[in-house]
Scaffold this motif. Sequence first.
Motif, PDB file in Angstrom:
ATOM      1  N   SER A   1      32.260 -45.099  10.441  1.00  0.00           N
ATOM      2  CA  SER A   1      32.143 -44.753   9.074  1.00  0.00           C
ATOM      3  C   SER A   1      30.859 -44.662   8.676  1.00  0.00           C
ATOM      4  O   SER A   1      29.776 -45.182   9.429  1.00  0.00           O
ATOM      5  N   VAL A   2      30.588 -44.322   7.324  1.00  0.00           N
ATOM      6  CA  VAL A   2      29.112 -44.175   7.020  1.00  0.00           C
ATOM      7  C   VAL A   2      28.813 -45.469   6.634  1.00  0.00           C
ATOM      8  O   VAL A   2      27.445 -45.918   6.872  1.00  0.00           O
ATOM      9  N   SER A   3      29.562 -46.523   6.239  1.00  0.00           N
ATOM     10  CA  SER A   3      29.194 -47.765   5.804  1.00  0.00           C
ATOM     11  C   SER A   3      28.684 -48.412   7.269  1.00  0.00           C
ATOM     12  O   SER A   3      27.647 -49.178   7.100  1.00  0.00           O
ATOM     13  N   ALA A   4      29.238 -48.027   8.358  1.00  0.00           N
ATOM     14  CA  ALA A   4      28.901 -48.898   9.607  1.00  0.00           C
ATOM     15  C   ALA A   4      27.455 -48.503   9.979  1.00  0.00           C
ATOM     16  O   ALA A   4      26.595 -48.972  10.398  1.00  0.00           O
ATOM     17  N   ALA A   5      27.215 -47.099  10.009  1.00  0.00           N
ATOM     18  CA  ALA A   5      26.088 -46.513  10.172  1.00  0.00           C
ATOM     19  C   ALA A   5      25.107 -47.136   9.236  1.00  0.00           C
ATOM     20  O   ALA A   5      24.026 -47.456   9.501  1.00  0.00           O
TER      21      ALA A   5
ATOM     22  N   ILE B   1      25.970 -40.819  11.456  1.00  0.00           N
ATOM     23  CA  ILE B   1      24.824 -40.440  12.665  1.00  0.00           C
ATOM     24  C   ILE B   1      23.746 -41.302  12.594  1.00  0.00           C
ATOM     25  O   ILE B   1      23.146 -41.249  11.148  1.00  0.00           O
ATOM     26  N   VAL B   2      23.372 -42.194  13.222  1.00  0.00           N
ATOM     27  CA  VAL B   2      22.196 -42.761  13.159  1.00  0.00           C
ATOM     28  C   VAL B   2      21.109 -42.357  14.164  1.00  0.00           C
ATOM     29  O   VAL B   2      21.641 -41.842  15.379  1.00  0.00           O
ATOM     30  N   VAL B   3      19.885 -42.131  13.965  1.00  0.00           N
ATOM     31  CA  VAL B   3      18.976 -41.367  14.946  1.00  0.00           C
ATOM     32  C   VAL B   3      17.880 -42.654  14.995  1.00  0.00           C
ATOM     33  O   VAL B   3      17.255 -43.213  14.005  1.00  0.00           O
ATOM     34  N   LEU B   4      17.664 -42.866  16.208  1.00  0.00           N
ATOM     35  CA  LEU B   4      16.513 -44.147  16.658  1.00  0.00           C
ATOM     36  C   LEU B   4      15.245 -42.874  17.543  1.00  0.00           C
ATOM     37  O   LEU B   4      15.949 -42.176  18.364  1.00  0.00           O
ATOM     38  N   VAL B   5      14.245 -42.881  17.154  1.00  0.00           N
ATOM     39  CA  VAL B   5      13.126 -42.515  17.738  1.00  0.00           C
ATOM     40  C   VAL B   5      11.970 -43.389  18.139  1.00  0.00           C
ATOM     41  O   VAL B   5      11.588 -44.225  17.404  1.00  0.00           O
ATOM     42  N   THR B   6      11.654 -43.494  19.543  1.00  0.00           N
ATOM     43  CA  THR B   6      10.546 -44.232  19.999  1.00  0.00           C
ATOM     44  C   THR B   6       9.483 -43.355  20.504  1.00  0.00           C
ATOM     45  O   THR B   6       9.870 -42.503  21.425  1.00  0.00           O
TER      46      THR B   6
END
Length: 116
Positions: free
Chosen positions: A35-39, A88-93
Amino acid sequence: MLVAEVRNTVQHAAGAAWTRPDSASVTVTLLQFDSVSAADQFQQSYVDLQPPTRGLGDLVEIPDVPGAMAFTGEDQSEVRAVAHRDKIVVLVTVAGGPPDAVTTIESLVREQYGRL
């Protein structure tokens, strides 16, 4: 704390990692939540955990990407960023490499966000 959120609400995950010619190590991870709220909740938890786990560094908003944030640690050797669009969550390192890692990470986050 984040592990429980991911375990219970992530539907799909994808990632890529590479080393740039300037020796910077780059990792991009996409997490699709149910869900959007979980993201949104995951992103907020991620933001809240950065200073305690990484020490006092800088928190930088990424222009043109709503809610996106980049974080540098005390020694500035690694920069992390988080953004999300819909589910969708984007994580960048970006670790190592030249001192312009914040500029690099902003560009990567914008690119990934545009693809979503």
